[in-house]
Design an enzyme around this catalytic site. Sequence first.
Site, PDB file in Angstrom:
ATOM      1  CD  GLN A   1     131.967  74.129 134.709  1.00 31.05           C
ATOM      2  OE1 GLN A   1     131.774  74.312 133.511  1.00 31.05           O
ATOM      3  NE2 GLN A   1     132.031  75.121 135.589  1.00 31.05           N
TER       4      GLN A   1
ATOM      5  CG  ASP B   1     141.440  71.047 140.864  1.00 31.75           C
ATOM      6  OD1 ASP B   1     141.245  72.243 140.567  1.00 31.75           O
ATOM      7  OD2 ASP B   1     140.670  70.397 141.613  1.00 31.75           O
TER       8      ASP B   1
ATOM      9  CG  HIS C   1     134.336  69.222 132.347  1.00 31.45           C
ATOM     10  ND1 HIS C   1     134.411  70.584 132.413  1.00 31.45           N
ATOM     11  CD2 HIS C   1     133.141  68.938 131.781  1.00 31.45           C
ATOM     12  CE1 HIS C   1     133.308  71.106 131.900  1.00 31.45           C
ATOM     13  NE2 HIS C   1     132.508  70.139 131.516  1.00 31.45           N
TER      14      HIS C   1
ATOM     15  CB  CYS D   1     145.408  52.698 127.109  1.00 34.48           C
ATOM     16  SG  CYS D   1     145.770  52.175 125.414  1.00 34.48           S
TER      17      CYS D   1
ATOM     18  CB  CYS E   1     148.920  51.539 126.910  1.00 33.31           C
ATOM     19  SG  CYS E   1     148.095  50.145 127.681  1.00 33.31           S
TER      20      CYS E   1
ATOM     21  CB  CYS F   1     147.873  47.474 124.778  1.00 36.65           C
ATOM     22  SG  CYS F   1     147.222  49.102 124.299  1.00 36.65           S
TER      23      CYS F   1
ATOM     24  CB  SER G   1     132.960  82.058 132.590  1.00 36.38           C
ATOM     25  OG  SER G   1     133.177  80.839 131.868  1.00 36.38           O
TER      26      SER G   1
ATOM     27  CG  ASN H   1     132.590  83.923 138.257  1.00 39.77           C
ATOM     28  OD1 ASN H   1     133.268  82.936 138.478  1.00 39.77           O
ATOM     29  ND2 ASN H   1     132.738  84.667 137.153  1.00 39.77           N
TER      30      ASN H   1
HETATM   31  N1  APR Z   1     137.296  84.164 143.157  1.00 36.74           N
HETATM   32  C1  APR Z   1     136.134  84.352 142.455  1.00 36.74           C
HETATM   33  N2  APR Z   1     136.033  84.156 141.118  1.00 36.74           N
HETATM   34  C2  APR Z   1     137.158  83.789 140.459  1.00 36.74           C
HETATM   35  C3  APR Z   1     138.405  83.593 141.113  1.00 36.74           C
HETATM   36  C4  APR Z   1     138.438  83.802 142.525  1.00 36.74           C
HETATM   37  N3  APR Z   1     139.565  83.644 143.241  1.00 36.74           N
HETATM   38  N4  APR Z   1     139.329  83.248 140.172  1.00 36.74           N
HETATM   39  C5  APR Z   1     138.694  83.232 138.985  1.00 36.74           C
HETATM   40  N5  APR Z   1     137.395  83.551 139.164  1.00 36.74           N
HETATM   41  C6  APR Z   1     136.327  83.554 138.146  1.00 36.74           C
HETATM   42  C7  APR Z   1     136.676  84.297 136.884  1.00 36.74           C
HETATM   43  O1  APR Z   1     136.121  85.599 136.944  1.00 36.74           O
HETATM   44  C8  APR Z   1     136.034  83.452 135.776  1.00 36.74           C
HETATM   45  O2  APR Z   1     134.839  84.059 135.281  1.00 36.74           O
HETATM   46  O3  APR Z   1     136.167  82.179 137.777  1.00 36.74           O
HETATM   47  C9  APR Z   1     135.674  82.123 136.450  1.00 36.74           C
HETATM   48  C10 APR Z   1     136.319  80.929 135.769  1.00 36.74           C
HETATM   49  O4  APR Z   1     135.713  80.804 134.498  1.00 36.74           O
HETATM   50  P1  APR Z   1     136.452  79.908 133.397  1.00 36.74           P
HETATM   51  O5  APR Z   1     137.894  80.272 133.348  1.00 36.74           O
HETATM   52  O6  APR Z   1     135.621  80.004 132.138  1.00 36.74           O
HETATM   53  O7  APR Z   1     136.395  78.436 133.975  1.00 36.74           O
HETATM   54  P2  APR Z   1     135.160  77.435 133.951  1.00 36.74           P
HETATM   55  O8  APR Z   1     133.866  78.172 133.997  1.00 36.74           O
HETATM   56  O9  APR Z   1     135.415  76.431 135.001  1.00 36.74           O
HETATM   57  O10 APR Z   1     135.324  76.732 132.497  1.00 36.74           O
HETATM   58  C11 APR Z   1     134.446  75.667 132.214  1.00 36.74           C
HETATM   59  O11 APR Z   1     135.693  75.216 130.195  1.00 36.74           O
HETATM   60  O12 APR Z   1     137.598  74.821 128.980  1.00 36.74           O
HETATM   61  C12 APR Z   1     136.586  74.227 129.684  1.00 36.74           C
HETATM   62  O13 APR Z   1     136.803  72.112 130.619  1.00 36.74           O
HETATM   63  C13 APR Z   1     137.124  73.448 130.849  1.00 36.74           C
HETATM   64  O14 APR Z   1     135.954  72.945 132.893  1.00 36.74           O
HETATM   65  C14 APR Z   1     136.346  74.000 132.037  1.00 36.74           C
HETATM   66  C15 APR Z   1     135.152  74.653 131.377  1.00 36.74           C
END
Ligand code: APR
Length: 233
Positions: free
Chosen positions: A96, A99, A114, A122, A141, A143, A182, A206
């Site tokens: 997702q 970077d 994503h 553009c 752009c 254009c 998450s 996580n």
């Molecule tokens: N080690 C383990 N877990 C981690 C660490 C780490 N070093 N750092 C953060 N986390 C966990 C957090 O506990 C959190 O629950 O990673 C999870 C990241 O969850 P989100 O911040 O909700 O990110 P993500 O699930 O990628 O979001 C999905 O939401 O806004 C959109 O497009 C955006 O791709 C993103 C999507």
Amino acid sequence: MLSKWLHESNYTVVFTGAGMSTESGLPDFRSTNQGLWNQQDPSKIASTDALNNNVEAFMDFYRERVLGVKQYTPHKGHYILADWEKEGIIKSIITQNVDGFHQEAGSRRVAELHGTLQQVHCQQCGKVYKSEAFLNKDYHCTCGGVLRPSVVLFGEALPQEAFQFALNEAEKADLFIVLGSSLSVTPANQFPLIAKDHGAKLVIVNRDKTELDHFADEVIHHKAIGDVLESLT
Ligand code: APR
């Protein structure tokens, strides 16, 4: 159990979220202390509505994020996953994240659900530019159209090719490992369930609880992803 399953499996697929890149220095979105969406309402800043009606704030927000991916680098966890792909231990990564750190670390079979902050395009004619254009605050752009990062904004469809690749991989997986998400955003959070429906074991690594923990065969909380991956090498 993860170590045992990782070495027994024939088709391991990894699914990453923003928690995969916090150890590189990038903030995630929903962690209680550091998440980006604790400071900003995503619907007001990361949406097509913001691009059209809140352009100044939109451009500032994404210029900051482009600066971030240029300033930080992949960490040991990204390199371990790239090595595992070369050794055949994992087959692909569904991410997702925008970077580009998986590819920068050497991973090749990566689906960016994503999009990516590594380029901008553009909004009118679709012409693609390196995201450095944003760093020079060059937001237009040739254009005359408006440049925007090639990420999926809230309200936009996911890139078809990445979605299809992820679907095929999730269906083929016999082990599906979630790292740092998450699992709160659809349709990305459906892939762990699709893998499970097709017979895969589901492991969620996580720091905090996720919305799909109760579907997992194993859950590893309260540990940093880099350390978990290092402990498996
Ligand atoms: N080690 C383990 N877990 C981690 C660490 C780490 N070093 N750092 C953060 N986390 C966990 C957090 O506990 C959190 O629950 O990673 C999870 C990241 O969850 P989100 O911040 O909700 O990110 P993500 O699930 O990628 O979001 C999905 O939401 O806004 C959109 O497009 C955006 O791709 C993103 C999507």
